[in-house]
Design an enzyme around this catalytic site. Structure first.
Site, mmCIF file in Angstrom:
data_model
loop_
_atom_site.group_PDB
_atom_site.id
_atom_site.type_symbol
_atom_site.label_atom_id
_atom_site.label_comp_id
_atom_site.label_asym_id
_atom_site.label_seq_id
_atom_site.Cartn_x
_atom_site.Cartn_y
_atom_site.Cartn_z
ATOM 1 N N ALA A 82 38.766 93.680 77.484
ATOM 2 C CA ALA A 82 37.831 92.645 77.947
ATOM 3 C C ALA A 82 37.027 92.073 76.787
ATOM 4 O O ALA A 82 36.419 92.813 76.009
ATOM 5 C CB ALA A 82 36.877 93.225 78.993
ATOM 6 N N TYR A 157 34.533 85.637 64.249
ATOM 7 C CA TYR A 157 33.382 86.464 63.877
ATOM 8 C C TYR A 157 33.138 87.553 64.927
ATOM 9 O O TYR A 157 32.968 88.729 64.592
ATOM 10 C CB TYR A 157 32.155 85.560 63.746
ATOM 11 C CG TYR A 157 30.907 86.262 63.286
ATOM 12 C CD1 TYR A 157 30.863 86.942 62.076
ATOM 13 C CD2 TYR A 157 29.751 86.225 64.072
ATOM 14 C CE1 TYR A 157 29.705 87.572 61.652
ATOM 15 C CE2 TYR A 157 28.583 86.839 63.654
ATOM 16 C CZ TYR A 157 28.566 87.520 62.449
ATOM 17 O OH TYR A 157 27.418 88.147 62.037
ATOM 18 N N LYS A 159 35.213 88.820 67.106
ATOM 19 C CA LYS A 159 36.267 89.838 67.123
ATOM 20 C C LYS A 159 36.139 90.777 65.920
ATOM 21 O O LYS A 159 36.362 91.983 66.033
ATOM 22 C CB LYS A 159 37.658 89.180 67.119
ATOM 23 C CG LYS A 159 38.002 88.424 68.383
ATOM 24 C CD LYS A 159 37.942 89.273 69.641
ATOM 25 C CE LYS A 159 39.078 90.259 69.794
ATOM 26 N NZ LYS A 159 38.952 91.059 71.049
HETATM 27 P P1 NAP Z 1 41.738 86.403 78.954
HETATM 28 O O1 NAP Z 1 42.858 86.204 79.889
HETATM 29 O O2 NAP Z 1 40.693 85.345 78.886
HETATM 30 O O3 NAP Z 1 41.103 87.798 79.242
HETATM 31 C C1 NAP Z 1 39.799 88.119 78.876
HETATM 32 C C2 NAP Z 1 39.315 89.195 79.817
HETATM 33 O O4 NAP Z 1 37.990 89.558 79.421
HETATM 34 C C3 NAP Z 1 39.226 88.712 81.271
HETATM 35 O O5 NAP Z 1 39.605 89.750 82.111
HETATM 36 C C4 NAP Z 1 37.745 88.403 81.427
HETATM 37 O O6 NAP Z 1 37.279 88.547 82.766
HETATM 38 C C5 NAP Z 1 37.162 89.514 80.565
HETATM 39 N N1 NAP Z 1 35.777 89.209 80.215
HETATM 40 C C6 NAP Z 1 35.306 88.167 79.497
HETATM 41 N N2 NAP Z 1 33.958 88.226 79.433
HETATM 42 C C7 NAP Z 1 33.588 89.336 80.135
HETATM 43 C C8 NAP Z 1 32.338 89.941 80.453
HETATM 44 N N3 NAP Z 1 31.170 89.425 80.042
HETATM 45 N N4 NAP Z 1 32.351 91.079 81.183
HETATM 46 C C9 NAP Z 1 33.522 91.627 81.625
HETATM 47 N N5 NAP Z 1 34.720 91.096 81.381
HETATM 48 C C10 NAP Z 1 34.749 89.956 80.637
HETATM 49 O O7 NAP Z 1 42.275 86.524 77.454
HETATM 50 P P2 NAP Z 1 43.387 87.468 76.798
HETATM 51 O O8 NAP Z 1 44.172 86.601 75.897
HETATM 52 O O9 NAP Z 1 44.093 88.312 77.773
HETATM 53 O O10 NAP Z 1 42.449 88.336 75.881
HETATM 54 C C11 NAP Z 1 42.338 89.731 76.017
HETATM 55 C C12 NAP Z 1 41.949 90.314 74.688
HETATM 56 O O11 NAP Z 1 42.977 90.001 73.746
HETATM 57 C C13 NAP Z 1 40.658 89.738 74.109
HETATM 58 O O12 NAP Z 1 39.963 90.803 73.505
HETATM 59 C C14 NAP Z 1 41.156 88.737 73.050
HETATM 60 O O13 NAP Z 1 40.217 88.573 72.037
HETATM 61 C C15 NAP Z 1 42.397 89.462 72.569
HETATM 62 N N6 NAP Z 1 43.400 88.621 71.893
HETATM 63 C C16 NAP Z 1 44.030 87.602 72.564
HETATM 64 C C17 NAP Z 1 44.997 86.859 71.905
HETATM 65 C C18 NAP Z 1 45.749 85.732 72.578
HETATM 66 O O14 NAP Z 1 46.403 84.943 71.871
HETATM 67 N N7 NAP Z 1 45.705 85.599 73.893
HETATM 68 C C19 NAP Z 1 45.328 87.151 70.562
HETATM 69 C C20 NAP Z 1 44.673 88.202 69.925
HETATM 70 C C21 NAP Z 1 43.725 88.939 70.609
HETATM 71 P P3 NAP Z 1 37.279 87.304 83.791
HETATM 72 O O15 NAP Z 1 38.694 87.215 84.301
HETATM 73 O O16 NAP Z 1 36.307 87.703 84.820
HETATM 74 O O17 NAP Z 1 36.848 86.096 83.002
#
Ligand code: NAP
Length: 347
Positions: A82, A157, A159
């Site tokens: 998250a 930043y 991350k």
């Molecule tokens: P995502 O679909 O937007 O998932 C983000 C998750 O974090 C969602 O479940 C969201 O909940 C939750 N979240 C956000 N703010 C929150 C809060 N205040 N309290 C509790 N939960 C919260 O994005 P994702 O791509 O799967 O990202 C997941 C992780 O992977 C993140 O750490 C991101 O930085 C990392 N990442 C992603 C990529 C990429 O290309 N997608 C690449 C590298 C790293 P809600 O559904 O309620 O909003």
């Protein structure tokens, strides 16, 4: 045997975490996923095979103190995914840094207090490795992003600060569990849930006329199902340690647009003008000043540079093999059309 292992997945509703949850359930694990709304709002999770018997959804918020105590209680492992994923936000401190940093600390504190957690797998990012790729350098787990700030690439930043805080926590508190970080590049591929992830939205934008011209830019790509598998291997393999860059390979914007043209997407408003030469890069840097602030900064720190990301450690130590980016990207597009995020104009 996996039935006795309960795994906490934070942000289970998310793009990557939904796939982690699905794969954990498919392997027989019990999963406790944290979400922000009522469990009934997540049919793509509650409908997963095995969910009825082995998936529990609990509410937790990264910004709410003490939110994760119940979530990690009795769990053997924690997947902390998250974190807000957005490049352009109104208030970077409130919208990116605080949830990423405070949330990570909270999850680690709760894991320590639980007495049951043996390993935390943290979803970090290539954003914690660099925010301004150095051409000619192959990035490894030794590299850290030292340049981002709240004013410059604030997502990067947040991350970086969150991952650094996690390693500092391990150093300072010496908990009885260990930490492994997964640092994916740009994640693509089909989504289990209905919302469009920021990374797939970049592909949608390329097909929607948002980018009028080809720029000298490239990205590392990794498939979402491979990213989920990397998290699970990092959890299961006892010797896994430290950070793992998680990437299948790079493509330039020109190669990406060529792939789309060759695969039936030529009728979409793809970038036509070629500004990927030196003069084009100089012009794009000027034009980036007309973009929203954080998008402009992102363009200026990435254009005219080539990122190359090493996957040697993850293939050697976790045995990862990756889906080619081309395959994952084309599957992402089909899925976006199916889910209504992109009109179907294929020839
Ligand atoms: P995502 O679909 O937007 O998932 C983000 C998750 O974090 C969602 O479940 C969201 O909940 C939750 N979240 C956000 N703010 C929150 C809060 N205040 N309290 C509790 N939960 C919260 O994005 P994702 O791509 O799967 O990202 C997941 C992780 O992977 C993140 O750490 C991101 O930085 C990392 N990442 C992603 C990529 C990429 O290309 N997608 C690449 C590298 C790293 P809600 O559904 O309620 O909003």
């Amino acid at each position: 045997m996996n039935e006795q292992n309960r795994i906490c997945v934070t942000g289970a509703s998310g793009y990557i975490a939904s796939h982690i949850t699905g794969q954990l359930l498919a392997s027989g694990y019990r999963v406790r996923g944290t979400v922000r709304r009522s469990p009934g709002d997540y049919p793509w999770l509650t409908g997963l095979p095995g969910a009825r018997e082995r998936l529990e959804l609990v509410t937790a918020d990264l910004l709410r103190e003490g939110s994760f105590g119940h979530a990690v209680e009795g769990c053997r492992h924690v997947m902390h995914t998250a974190s807000p994923y957005a490049l352009d936000v109104r208030d970077p401190e409130r919208d990116l840094l605080e949830p990423a940093l405070h949330g990570t600390r909270q999850v680690l504190e709760a894991s320590l207090a639980s007495g049951s957690v043996e390993r935390v797998v943290l979803t970090s990012s290539i954003a914690a490795v660099t925010d301004e790729p150095r051409s000619g350098h192959t990035y490894t787990e030794e590299d850290w992003n030292e340049r981002s700030s709240l004013a410059r690439n604030p997502y990067h930043y947040a991350k970086t600060m969150a991952e650094r805080a996690a390693w500092e926590f391990m150093e300072r508190r010496k908990p009885g569990f260990d930490l492994v970080a997964i640092n994916p590049t740009l994640v693509t591929g089909p989504s289990l849930g209905p919302s469009l992830n920021t990374s797939n939205a970049m592909l949608r934008d390329i097909l929607s006329g948002v980018y009028p011209a080809l720029m000298d830019m490239n990205w590392g790509f990794v498939d979402v199902r491979d990213t989920a598998r990397a998290h699970i291997l990092a959890m299961e393999i006892p010797e896994a340690s430290g950070r793992y860059l998680c990437t299948a390979g790079e493509m330039t914007m020109k190669e990406l647009v060529g792939l789309l043209r060759e695969n039936g997407y030529g009728r979409y408003p793809l970038p036509r003008a070629d500004l990927s030469g030196r003069a084009g890069t100089a012009l794009m840097k000027l034009l980036s000043r007309t973009q929203p602030r954080h998008i402009g900064t992102f363009i200026r720190t990435h254009i005219g540079r080539t990122i190359r990301v090493g996957s040697e450690k993850i293939t050697r130590e976790l045995g990862m093999r990756f889906t080619p980016p081309e395959e994952s990207i084309l599957e992402a597009l089909e899925d976006m059309i199916r889910q209504g995020h992109l009109p179907d104009r294929r020839g």
